[in-house]
Motif scaffolding. Structure first.
Motif, PDB file in Angstrom:
ATOM      1  N   THR A  18      -4.922  -0.186   0.142  1.00 31.98           N
ATOM      2  CA  THR A  18      -5.087   0.157   1.554  1.00 31.98           C
ATOM      3  C   THR A  18      -4.143   1.305   1.886  1.00 31.98           C
ATOM      4  OG1 THR A  18      -3.353  -1.364   2.272  1.00 31.98           O
ATOM      5  CG2 THR A  18      -5.584  -2.257   2.083  1.00 31.98           C
ATOM      6  N   PRO A  19      -4.433   2.036   2.949  1.00 29.39           N
ATOM      7  CA  PRO A  19      -3.528   3.121   3.361  1.00 29.39           C
ATOM      8  C   PRO A  19      -2.111   2.618   3.610  1.00 29.39           C
ATOM      9  CG  PRO A  19      -5.592   3.252   4.570  1.00 29.39           C
ATOM     10  CD  PRO A  19      -5.641   1.970   3.773  1.00 29.39           C
ATOM     11  N   GLU A  20      -1.997   1.420   4.141  1.00 27.70           N
ATOM     12  CA  GLU A  20      -0.651   0.884   4.387  1.00 27.70           C
ATOM     13  C   GLU A  20       0.117   0.736   3.082  1.00 27.70           C
ATOM     14  OE1 GLU A  20      -3.553  -0.335   5.500  1.00 27.70           O
ATOM     15  OE2 GLU A  20      -3.292  -1.632   7.248  1.00 27.70           O
ATOM     16  N   GLU A  21      -0.583   0.222   2.080  1.00 29.49           N
ATOM     17  CA  GLU A  21       0.067   0.057   0.777  1.00 29.49           C
ATOM     18  C   GLU A  21       0.448   1.406   0.189  1.00 29.49           C
ATOM     19  OE1 GLU A  21      -1.782  -3.907  -1.293  1.00 29.49           O
ATOM     20  OE2 GLU A  21      -3.146  -2.223  -0.983  1.00 29.49           O
ATOM     21  N   ASP A  22      -0.448   2.366   0.356  1.00 23.58           N
ATOM     22  CA  ASP A  22      -0.158   3.714  -0.149  1.00 23.58           C
ATOM     23  C   ASP A  22       1.120   4.251   0.489  1.00 23.58           C
ATOM     24  OD1 ASP A  22      -2.272   3.837  -1.875  1.00 23.58           O
ATOM     25  OD2 ASP A  22      -3.608   4.884  -0.498  1.00 23.58           O
ATOM     26  N   SER A  27       6.546   5.993   0.235  1.00 22.35           N
ATOM     27  CA  SER A  27       7.885   6.012   0.815  1.00 22.35           C
ATOM     28  C   SER A  27       8.917   5.500  -0.175  1.00 22.35           C
ATOM     29  CB  SER A  27       7.927   5.193   2.102  1.00 22.35           C
ATOM     30  OG  SER A  27       7.620   3.848   1.831  1.00 22.35           O
ATOM     31  N   TYR A  28       8.501   4.560  -1.001  1.00 25.09           N
ATOM     32  CA  TYR A  28       9.413   4.076  -2.043  1.00 25.09           C
ATOM     33  C   TYR A  28       9.745   5.206  -3.018  1.00 25.09           C
ATOM     34  CZ  TYR A  28      11.173   1.819  -6.232  1.00 25.09           C
ATOM     35  OH  TYR A  28      11.950   1.489  -7.318  1.00 25.09           O
ATOM     36  N   VAL A  29       8.715   5.889  -3.454  1.00 22.82           N
ATOM     37  CA  VAL A  29       8.928   6.974  -4.423  1.00 22.82           C
ATOM     38  C   VAL A  29       9.763   8.082  -3.801  1.00 22.82           C
ATOM     39  CG1 VAL A  29       7.781   8.760  -5.775  1.00 22.82           C
ATOM     40  CG2 VAL A  29       6.840   6.463  -5.727  1.00 22.82           C
ATOM     41  N   GLN A  30       9.468   8.345  -2.536  1.00 20.61           N
ATOM     42  CA  GLN A  30      10.223   9.379  -1.831  1.00 20.61           C
ATOM     43  C   GLN A  30      11.710   9.028  -1.811  1.00 20.61           C
ATOM     44  OE1 GLN A  30       9.149  12.120  -0.875  1.00 20.61           O
ATOM     45  NE2 GLN A  30      10.378  12.964   0.760  1.00 20.61           N
ATOM     46  N   GLU A  31      11.975   7.763  -1.667  1.00 22.35           N
ATOM     47  CA  GLU A  31      13.367   7.328  -1.540  1.00 22.35           C
ATOM     48  C   GLU A  31      14.045   7.123  -2.895  1.00 22.35           C
ATOM     49  OE1 GLU A  31      15.736   3.858   0.927  1.00 22.35           O
ATOM     50  OE2 GLU A  31      13.613   4.203   1.313  1.00 22.35           O
ATOM     51  N   HIS A  32      13.317   6.504  -3.802  1.00 21.74           N
ATOM     52  CA  HIS A  32      13.954   6.118  -5.066  1.00 21.74           C
ATOM     53  C   HIS A  32      13.491   6.929  -6.274  1.00 21.74           C
ATOM     54  CE1 HIS A  32      14.134   2.495  -2.437  1.00 21.74           C
ATOM     55  NE2 HIS A  32      15.361   2.426  -2.930  1.00 21.74           N
ATOM     56  N   GLY A  33      12.462   7.715  -6.086  1.00 20.53           N
ATOM     57  CA  GLY A  33      11.926   8.438  -7.225  1.00 20.53           C
ATOM     58  C   GLY A  33      10.906   7.592  -7.966  1.00 20.53           C
ATOM     59  N   ALA A  34      10.104   8.296  -8.761  1.00 21.52           N
ATOM     60  CA  ALA A  34       9.066   7.596  -9.527  1.00 21.52           C
ATOM     61  C   ALA A  34       9.685   7.010 -10.781  1.00 21.52           C
ATOM     62  CB  ALA A  34       7.944   8.560  -9.888  1.00 21.52           C
ATOM     63  N   TYR A  60      -3.219   8.800  -8.346  1.00 24.26           N
ATOM     64  CA  TYR A  60      -3.784   9.033  -7.027  1.00 24.26           C
ATOM     65  C   TYR A  60      -2.805   9.630  -6.019  1.00 24.26           C
ATOM     66  CZ  TYR A  60      -7.295   8.113  -3.444  1.00 24.26           C
ATOM     67  OH  TYR A  60      -8.251   8.251  -2.481  1.00 24.26           O
ATOM     68  N   LEU A  61      -1.583   9.140  -6.027  1.00 23.72           N
ATOM     69  CA  LEU A  61      -0.685   9.522  -4.944  1.00 23.72           C
ATOM     70  C   LEU A  61       0.256  10.672  -5.270  1.00 23.72           C
ATOM     71  CD1 LEU A  61       0.282   5.959  -3.673  1.00 23.72           C
ATOM     72  CD2 LEU A  61      -1.343   7.549  -2.645  1.00 23.72           C
ATOM     73  N   ARG A  62       0.548  10.862  -6.531  1.00 29.07           N
ATOM     74  CA  ARG A  62       1.563  11.875  -6.829  1.00 29.07           C
ATOM     75  C   ARG A  62       1.083  13.261  -6.428  1.00 29.07           C
ATOM     76  NH1 ARG A  62       0.487  14.847 -11.592  1.00 29.07           N
ATOM     77  NH2 ARG A  62      -0.743  13.703 -13.113  1.00 29.07           N
ATOM     78  N   SER A 197      -1.364  14.334  -2.416  1.00 31.13           N
ATOM     79  CA  SER A 197      -1.853  13.052  -1.965  1.00 31.13           C
ATOM     80  C   SER A 197      -1.258  12.640  -0.642  1.00 31.13           C
ATOM     81  CB  SER A 197      -1.537  12.017  -3.015  1.00 31.13           C
ATOM     82  OG  SER A 197      -0.176  12.074  -3.320  1.00 31.13           O
ATOM     83  N   THR A 198      -0.026  13.066  -0.405  1.00 31.53           N
ATOM     84  CA  THR A 198       0.573  12.708   0.872  1.00 31.53           C
ATOM     85  C   THR A 198      -0.218  13.314   2.010  1.00 31.53           C
ATOM     86  OG1 THR A 198       2.060  14.546   0.506  1.00 31.53           O
ATOM     87  CG2 THR A 198       2.896  12.369   0.034  1.00 31.53           C
ATOM     88  N   GLU A 199      -0.699  14.522   1.750  1.00 28.83           N
ATOM     89  CA  GLU A 199      -1.576  15.126   2.745  1.00 28.83           C
ATOM     90  C   GLU A 199      -2.780  14.248   2.966  1.00 28.83           C
ATOM     91  OE1 GLU A 199      -2.757  19.145   1.938  1.00 28.83           O
ATOM     92  OE2 GLU A 199      -0.982  19.413   0.748  1.00 28.83           O
ATOM     93  N   ASN A 200      -3.312  13.822   1.860  1.00 25.93           N
ATOM     94  CA  ASN A 200      -4.531  13.031   1.943  1.00 25.93           C
ATOM     95  C   ASN A 200      -4.332  11.777   2.761  1.00 25.93           C
ATOM     96  OD1 ASN A 200      -5.754  14.867   0.302  1.00 25.93           O
ATOM     97  ND2 ASN A 200      -5.185  13.769  -1.570  1.00 25.93           N
ATOM     98  N   ILE A 201      -3.236  11.123   2.460  1.00 27.98           N
ATOM     99  CA  ILE A 201      -2.984   9.882   3.181  1.00 27.98           C
ATOM    100  C   ILE A 201      -2.797  10.165   4.656  1.00 27.98           C
ATOM    101  CG2 ILE A 201      -1.472   7.903   3.377  1.00 27.98           C
ATOM    102  CD1 ILE A 201      -0.681   8.442   0.448  1.00 27.98           C
ATOM    103  N   ALA A 202      -2.014  11.204   4.920  1.00 33.69           N
ATOM    104  CA  ALA A 202      -1.766  11.531   6.311  1.00 33.69           C
ATOM    105  C   ALA A 202      -3.059  11.900   7.022  1.00 33.69           C
ATOM    106  CB  ALA A 202      -0.778  12.687   6.394  1.00 33.69           C
TER     107      ALA A 202
END
Length: 337
Positions: A18-22, A27-34, A60-62, A197-202
Motif C-alpha cells: 500500500t502507499p502507506e507501507e511504501d 522514510s526508513y531508508v531515508q533515515e537509516h539507509g538501505a 520499486y522504490l529506490r 520512485s519517491t516522485e511516484n509515491i508522492a
DNA sequence: AAGCATAGCAACCGCACAGCG
DNA sequence: ACGCTGTGCGGTTGCTATGCT
C-alpha cells in the motif's frame, strides 16, 4: 530440519504494497539507509518480512529506476548479454543500472523470449541475435562447439554494446564503471520514465487524495490519466477497499502532506534531484557499492574481468581478443556458464 | 455485455553465498 | 572450522488488465 523462514509467517503481511507501507519504507531508508533489512519491520512497524522490504525497495522504490518502455538498444543489450551471461539477471542489470534485475527478467520472459522464438521460426532473424536461449542449453553442446559459439556470442555482444555505447543518447546505458547515481540527476527526457520512485509515491498520493471518492468503495481511485499506469496501485486500492482498511480523503491528504514534508516535494518536476542528492549520502553509496559488488564479472571471476574489460574496449581488437582469451581457461571457469 | 484466454508484472519462495563471532 | 544470520539471486506464482470470441 531446514533453515527457519526468514520471518515469522504469522502476522506477516503479503501481497501488494500500500502507499502507506511504501512511505514507511522510504522514510526508513531515508533515515537509516538501505540495508539492515532485518531491522525494518521492527523499526517501522511494517508487518512485512525483511526480504519483502528489500525487494520492494530494490525493485520499486529506490531512486533512478526506469520502468517499462525498453528502448531498442536496451533490448539489444539484454539479448546479447543474456546470450553471453545466461540468466544472470543481476549481472545483466548491472549494465543497465536504471533497470532492475526483476524488470529485465520479466521483460525477457514475456517479450524477448517470444520475439527470439518468432525470429527463429521465421528463419530470417537479426543475425546479431543468438539462435538460442544463451548458455542455458550449452551444456549439451560439445566443448569445441560451445567455445566457438562463445566467441561468436562475445563478438555479437561486443558489437551490440559498442553500438549501444556510441548511441547518441548515452543516458540510456551506463557502464558499471560509471557512477550509478550520476544518472539520477540527469534530466530524463525519455517518455516512459517511471522515474524516481519517491516522485511516484508522492504523485500517487496527491492524485489519490484528489480522487478519493466520497464513497470509500467507489472505484475511481488511481484512474487519473496523469498517473503512470500502475497495476500495483490498483492492487493497492483493491486491497485497501477489500480489507476494509480504507484510507479516507483526509488521511490521503495527510499522507501526501507528510510525504511532502518528508522529502520536501512541492512539485515533482522540480524536485527530482532532492531525493537523489540526499541519496548520495551513506545509503546511496551503499547502494552503489552493492551494485559494484553484485557484478560478479569483475569481483568473482578474474578471467571474466579481463573479458569484461575487453568487451568494453575499442572495437576491432580481434587480435587482442585472441590473446586475452588465450589466457582464459575454459576448463577452470566452465562452471560459470 | 459476458465469459474466457492470454499477457504482463509485482511479489514470493527457496537456495546460495558472504561475513562474523 | 563451524554455525548462524543477513542478504542476493533466479525461478516461479498469482493477480490484474487486456484482448478476443
Amino acid at each position: 530440519m531446514g533453515r527457519p523462514p526468514c520471518c515469522d509467517k504469522l502476522g506477516v503481511k503479503k501481497g501488494p504494497w500500500t502507499p502507506e507501507e511504501d512511505i514507511m519504507l522510504v522514510s526508513y531508508v531515508q533515515e537509516h539507509g538501505a540495508g539492515n533489512w532485518k531491522a525494518v519491520p521492527t523499526t517501522t512497524g511494517l508487518l512485512r518480512c525483511s526480504k519483502s522490504c528489500r525487494l520492494r525497495w530494490t525493485n520499486y522504490l529506490r531512486p533512478g529506476i526506469k520502468r517499462g518502455g525498453f528502448t531498442d538498444h536496451e533490448e539489444k543489450m539484454i539479448i546479447q548479454l543474456q546470450a553471453l551471461l545466461g540468466n544472470k539477471w543481476a549481472a545483466i542489470a548491472s549494465y543497465l543500472p536504471e533497470r532492475t534485475d526483476n524488470d529485465i527478467k520479466n521483460y525477457w520472459n514475456t517479450h524477448l523470449k517470444k520475439k527470439l522464438r518468432k525470429q527463429q521460426q521465421s528463419g530470417h532473424g537479426d543475425h546479431s541475435v543468438p539462435k538460442n536461449d544463451g548458455f542455458s542449453t550449452s551444456h549439451s553442446v560439445s566443448r569445441g562447439q560451445w567455445e566457438k559459439r562463445l566467441q561468436t556470442d562475445i563478438h555479437t555482444a561486443k558489437q551490440a554494446l559498442h553500438e549501444a555505447l556510441s548511441f547518441e543518447n548515452q543516458n540510456h546505458i551506463i557502464l558499471p564503471e560509471d557512477d550509478v547515481l550520476s544518472t539520477y540527476n540527469k534530466p530524463s527526457n525519455q517518455t516512459p520514465v517511471y522515474a524516481s520512485s519517491t516522485e511516484n509515491i508522492a504523485k500517487l498520493l496527491k492524485n489519490w487524495a484528489r480522487n478519493v471518492p466520497t464513497k470509500p468503495d467507489e472505484k475511481s481511485i488511481f484512474t487519473n490519466s496523469n498517473i503512470p499506469f500502475d497495476k500495483n496501485s490498483m492492487a493497492h486500492e483493491n486491497s485497501i477497499t477489500s480489507s476494509g482498511e480504507s484510507t479516507n480523503n483526509k488521511d490521503g491528504v495527510n499522507l501526501s502532506q507528510a510525504f511532502d514534508s518528508l522529502f520536501g516535494f512541492e512539485s515533482f518536476e522540480s524536485t527530482n534531484s532532492d531525493f537523489s542528492q540526499s541519496s548520495t549520502s551513506p545509503e546511496a553509496s551503499q547502494y552503489h557499492d552493492h551494485e559494484r559488488k553484485k557484478d560478479f564479472l569483475s569481483t568473482e571471476v578474474p578471467g571474466l574481468s579481463m573479458l569484461e574489460n575487453w568487451l568494453f574496449s575499442e572495437a576491432g581488437n580481434s587480435i587482442k581478443v585472441k590473446e586475452d582469451l588465450g589466457d582464459f581457461s575454459f576448463d577452470e571457469n566452465s562452471h560459470f556458464f
